[in-house]
Design a protein around this motif. Structure first.
Motif, mmCIF file in Angstrom:
data_model
loop_
_atom_site.group_PDB
_atom_site.id
_atom_site.type_symbol
_atom_site.label_atom_id
_atom_site.label_comp_id
_atom_site.label_asym_id
_atom_site.label_seq_id
_atom_site.Cartn_x
_atom_site.Cartn_y
_atom_site.Cartn_z
ATOM 1 N N GLY A 234 0.823 -1.212 0.000
ATOM 2 C CA GLY A 234 0.000 0.000 0.000
ATOM 3 C C GLY A 234 0.848 1.249 0.000
ATOM 4 O O GLY A 234 0.547 2.238 -0.675
ATOM 5 N N ASN A 235 1.947 1.220 0.764
ATOM 6 C CA ASN A 235 2.866 2.358 0.784
ATOM 7 C C ASN A 235 3.485 2.583 -0.587
ATOM 8 O O ASN A 235 3.577 3.727 -1.063
ATOM 9 N N GLU A 236 3.911 1.508 -1.250
ATOM 10 C CA GLU A 236 4.505 1.637 -2.582
ATOM 11 C C GLU A 236 3.500 2.181 -3.593
ATOM 12 O O GLU A 236 3.813 3.052 -4.407
ATOM 13 N N ILE A 237 2.287 1.648 -3.558
ATOM 14 C CA ILE A 237 1.247 2.109 -4.489
ATOM 15 C C ILE A 237 0.943 3.582 -4.241
ATOM 16 O O ILE A 237 0.788 4.376 -5.173
ATOM 17 N N MET A 238 0.893 3.971 -2.957
ATOM 18 C CA MET A 238 0.585 5.349 -2.600
ATOM 19 C C MET A 238 1.644 6.325 -3.103
ATOM 20 O O MET A 238 1.327 7.350 -3.726
ATOM 21 N N ILE A 239 2.937 6.027 -2.851
ATOM 22 C CA ILE A 239 3.957 6.990 -3.261
ATOM 23 C C ILE A 239 4.075 7.053 -4.782
ATOM 24 O O ILE A 239 4.335 8.121 -5.348
ATOM 25 N N ASP A 240 3.869 5.921 -5.450
ATOM 26 C CA ASP A 240 3.890 5.954 -6.909
ATOM 27 C C ASP A 240 2.750 6.811 -7.449
ATOM 28 O O ASP A 240 2.920 7.542 -8.429
ATOM 29 N N LEU A 242 1.497 9.449 -6.114
ATOM 30 C CA LEU A 242 1.792 10.866 -5.958
ATOM 31 C C LEU A 242 2.391 11.441 -7.246
ATOM 32 O O LEU A 242 2.096 12.577 -7.631
ATOM 33 N N PHE A 243 3.245 10.643 -7.898
ATOM 34 C CA PHE A 243 3.894 11.109 -9.119
ATOM 35 C C PHE A 243 3.016 10.921 -10.356
ATOM 36 O O PHE A 243 3.432 11.220 -11.467
ATOM 37 N N LYS A 244 1.799 10.475 -10.126
ATOM 38 C CA LYS A 244 0.823 10.382 -11.213
ATOM 39 C C LYS A 244 -0.298 11.400 -11.046
ATOM 40 O O LYS A 244 -0.755 11.999 -12.025
ATOM 41 N N TYR A 245 -0.721 11.635 -9.795
ATOM 42 C CA TYR A 245 -1.922 12.443 -9.567
ATOM 43 C C TYR A 245 -1.691 13.754 -8.815
ATOM 44 O O TYR A 245 -2.472 14.691 -8.972
ATOM 45 N N ASP A 246 -0.684 13.831 -7.939
ATOM 46 C CA ASP A 246 -0.538 15.008 -7.087
ATOM 47 C C ASP A 246 0.172 16.137 -7.828
ATOM 48 O O ASP A 246 1.244 15.934 -8.398
ATOM 49 N N GLU A 247 -0.388 17.320 -7.759
ATOM 50 C CA GLU A 247 0.159 18.427 -8.554
ATOM 51 C C GLU A 247 1.558 18.846 -8.120
ATOM 52 O O GLU A 247 2.360 19.280 -8.944
ATOM 53 N N ASN A 248 1.873 18.693 -6.837
ATOM 54 C CA ASN A 248 3.193 19.119 -6.375
ATOM 55 C C ASN A 248 4.293 18.108 -6.687
ATOM 56 O O ASN A 248 5.462 18.455 -6.703
ATOM 57 N N PHE A 311 13.483 15.227 -9.272
ATOM 58 C CA PHE A 311 12.047 15.529 -9.303
ATOM 59 C C PHE A 311 11.217 14.321 -9.730
ATOM 60 O O PHE A 311 10.166 14.462 -10.353
ATOM 61 N N GLY A 312 11.710 13.140 -9.370
ATOM 62 C CA GLY A 312 10.992 11.908 -9.638
ATOM 63 C C GLY A 312 11.106 10.980 -8.452
ATOM 64 O O GLY A 312 11.531 11.375 -7.361
ATOM 65 N N LEU A 313 10.741 9.718 -8.657
ATOM 66 C CA LEU A 313 10.786 8.706 -7.612
ATOM 67 C C LEU A 313 11.897 7.709 -7.916
ATOM 68 O O LEU A 313 11.970 7.158 -9.016
ATOM 69 N N THR A 314 12.761 7.471 -6.932
ATOM 70 C CA THR A 314 13.831 6.482 -7.050
ATOM 71 C C THR A 314 13.614 5.406 -5.995
ATOM 72 O O THR A 314 13.246 5.715 -4.857
ATOM 73 N N LEU A 315 13.819 4.157 -6.361
ATOM 74 C CA LEU A 315 13.716 3.042 -5.427
ATOM 75 C C LEU A 315 15.122 2.548 -5.102
ATOM 76 O O LEU A 315 15.939 2.360 -5.994
ATOM 77 N N VAL A 316 15.400 2.331 -3.816
ATOM 78 C CA VAL A 316 16.719 1.879 -3.387
ATOM 79 C C VAL A 316 16.543 0.767 -2.355
ATOM 80 O O VAL A 316 15.717 0.890 -1.442
ATOM 81 N N LYS A 336 -4.275 -1.411 -8.711
ATOM 82 C CA LYS A 336 -4.813 -0.904 -7.445
ATOM 83 C C LYS A 336 -4.662 0.602 -7.252
ATOM 84 O O LYS A 336 -5.248 1.166 -6.327
ATOM 85 N N GLN A 337 -3.892 1.260 -8.111
ATOM 86 C CA GLN A 337 -3.552 2.660 -7.887
ATOM 87 C C GLN A 337 -4.772 3.570 -7.850
ATOM 88 O O GLN A 337 -4.917 4.399 -6.938
ATOM 89 N N ASP A 338 -5.637 3.438 -8.822
ATOM 90 C CA ASP A 338 -6.790 4.335 -8.904
ATOM 91 C C ASP A 338 -7.703 4.183 -7.689
ATOM 92 O O ASP A 338 -8.141 5.176 -7.097
ATOM 93 N N SER A 339 -8.024 2.933 -7.327
ATOM 94 C CA SER A 339 -8.956 2.714 -6.225
ATOM 95 C C SER A 339 -8.353 3.167 -4.890
ATOM 96 O O SER A 339 -9.061 3.730 -4.050
ATOM 97 N N LEU A 340 -7.051 2.944 -4.686
ATOM 98 C CA LEU A 340 -6.428 3.395 -3.444
ATOM 99 C C LEU A 340 -6.388 4.913 -3.391
ATOM 100 O O LEU A 340 -6.640 5.510 -2.339
ATOM 101 N N TRP A 341 -6.092 5.558 -4.515
ATOM 102 C CA TRP A 341 -6.071 7.022 -4.541
ATOM 103 C C TRP A 341 -7.445 7.590 -4.196
ATOM 104 O O TRP A 341 -7.554 8.547 -3.405
ATOM 105 N N VAL A 342 -8.502 7.011 -4.746
ATOM 106 C CA VAL A 342 -9.864 7.464 -4.450
ATOM 107 C C VAL A 342 -10.159 7.312 -2.957
ATOM 108 O O VAL A 342 -10.734 8.207 -2.324
#
Length: 357
Positions: A234-240, A242-248, A311-316, A336-342
Motif C-alpha cells: 500500500g505504501n509503494e502504491i501510494m507513493i507511486d 503521488l507522481f501520477k496524480y498530485d500536482e506538487n 524531481f521523480g521517484l527512485t527506489l533503493v 490498485k492505484q486508482d482505487s487506493l487514490w480514491v
C-alpha cells in the motif's frame, strides 16, 4: 547451574560466529532476491561525515518517526554533518531523549551550526496527521530534507483500529504518510528531498496480495504476512500515485523522493509478537543486521545522492542499490492505484477534526 550458563554462553558465541561468517553470503542472497536493478542509479556509496557535510551543513531536516530506529540513526548522521534537525514523534519523553542524543552526537563530531529539537506529532490518524501539518506550517520554518519512517508493527493476534476505523499499521504506513506528503508544500522548500523508509515491496510474487478490505477497514488482518503485504505494498502504491496524480509531485515537480528499505535493525518496534518471532529477528540481525548508526549513515547518504532521479521517484534497496519495480509489482500498482487514490482522497476530505481535542 553455572555449567548450564557456561553452555548457553558458548552456544551464543558459536551462533554469533557462524552468523558473522555467513553475513556476506546472506547479504548476497538478499541482494539477488530483490527487484531488478536500476542501472541509471547503480550503487550509492555510504558517505563519511565530512562528505555528507558538504550536502547538508546548515540545511533544515525534519524526521517524522525520528525518535528511534532508523529515523533516529539518520537524524544523528545528519546532525553530525551540520544539519539543523527536527524530530517528530508521539511521546514527549522519548522525543526529548532522542533530541539530547542527537545533540550529543553532533557535539562529538564537533559539528558547528547543528541543532536538534523535538516536535510532538502523530500520523496514526487523519486528524493527527493534518494537525501535525498545520503546526509545522504555523512554525514558519521551511525544510530542505525530510525523512519519514514512522511505523507501527502489525499485531495480527489482536488487531488494533484507530479512531478512523482503520488498522493502525496501515493508517500510519499509508494514510498518515499520504496526508503528510500531500501537504509537504506547506512546510518544505521547493526542490526539497524526501526519504520514504518502509520495509516494503519493490518486488512482489504471485503469493503476495494487497488486500483492499484490510486497507479500508472492512476486515481485520489474520497473519503477519497478510498485514505486511498490505501496508508495505500500500505504501509503494501510494507513493507511486503521488507522481501520477498530485500536482506538487507530478505537476509542479517540487520534490525529489526516494523510497528505501531500512535494512535489518534491532529495534523494540517488533517486540510482543511472541518468542518465535523474537528468535527469528535475533538470528536475522546477527546474519544481516546493522546498527542504528550504520543505518543512519546509509539512509542519509541515499537521501543526498546525486544519482537519484531529479524531481521523480527512485527506489533503493537495503544495501544502497537502485531498483525498479518487478513486473508483478508494476502490474499490481496499475491494478490498485486508482482505487487506493480514491480511498485516500475520501479519507482526506471526509474528516471532522476538533482542534481543541
Amino acid at each position: 547451574w553455572s555449567g548450564t550458563v557456561m553452555q548457553w554462553k558458548r552456544l551464543t558465541a558459536l551462533v554469533a560466529a557462524i552468523a558473522i561468517s555467513a553475513r556476506p553470503l546472506v547479504n548476497t542472497l538478499l541482494w539477488l532476491h530483490t527487484a531488478p536493478p536500476d542501472d541509471e542509479v547503480g550503487a550509492i556509496p555510504v558517505l563519511s561525515t565530512e562528505e555528507l557535510s558538504s550536502f547538508v551543513k546548515g540545511k533544515r531536516a525534519i524526521l517524522i518517526g525520528g525518535t528511534r530506529g532508523v529515523g533516529l540513526g539518520t537524524a544523528q548522521a545528519l546532525a553530525a554533518a551540520g544539519a539543523r534537525v527536527t524530530v517528530v514523534g508521539r511521546d514527549e519523553g522519548s522525543g526529548g531523549s532522542a533530541a539530547s542524543k542527537i545533540r550529543r552526537r553532533a557535539a562529538s563530531a564537533s559539528s558547528s551550526g547543528a541543532t536538534a529539537e523535538f516536535v510532538r506529532g502523530d500520523v496514526g490518524t487523519v486528524c493527527g496527521a493534518l494537525d501535525l501539518v498545520e503546526r509545522l506550517e504555523e512554525r514558519g520554518e521551511r525544510y530542505d530534507l525530510a525523512v519519514v519512517s514512522a511505523a507501527i508493527f502489525p499485531d495480527w493476534t489482536r488487531p488494533l483500529r484507530n479512531e478512523d476505523g482503520l488498522d493502525r499499521s496501515f493508517a500510519v504506513a499509508v494514510v498518515g504518510r499520504f496526508l503528510v506528503y500531500r501537504n509537504m508544500h506547506r512546510f518544505m522548500n521547493d526542490g526539497a528531498r524526501i526519504l520514504n523508509v518502509m520495509a516494503s515491496g519493490h518486488k512482489a510474487t504471485m503469493a503476495m496480495k494487497f488486500d483492499e478490505d484490510i486497507a479500508t477497514g472492512d476486515r481485520n488482518v489474520t497473519s503477519l504476512l497478510e498485514a505486511m503485504f498490505t501496508f508495505g505494498m500500500g505504501n509503494e502504491i501510494m507513493i507511486d500515485s503521488l507522481f501520477k496524480y498530485d500536482e506538487n509531485f507530478a505537476g509542479k515537480k517540487k520534490f525529489t523522493m526516494v523510497s528505501t528499505h531500512p535494512g535489518m535493525i534491532a529495534t523494540d518496534l517488533h517486540r510482543g509478537q511472541g518468542l518465535a518471532f523474537d528468535i527469528f529477528e535475533y538470528v536475522m540481525v546477527l546474519l544481516a543486521g546493522i546498527s542504528e548508526e550504520e543505518a543512519g549513515a546509509r539512509q542519509s547518504s541515499i537521501l543526498v545522492s546525486e544519482k537519484l532521479h531529479p524531481f521523480g521517484l527512485t527506489l533503493v534497496d537495503h544495501l544502497g542499490h537502485g531498483r525498479v519495480y518487478d513486473p508483478i509489482m508494476a502490474d499490481l500498482i496499475d491494478q490498485k492505484q486508482d482505487s487506493l487514490w480514491v480511498f485516500l482522497k475520501m479519507m482526506e476530505r471526509n474528516h471532522s477534526c476538533d482542534k481543541e481535542s
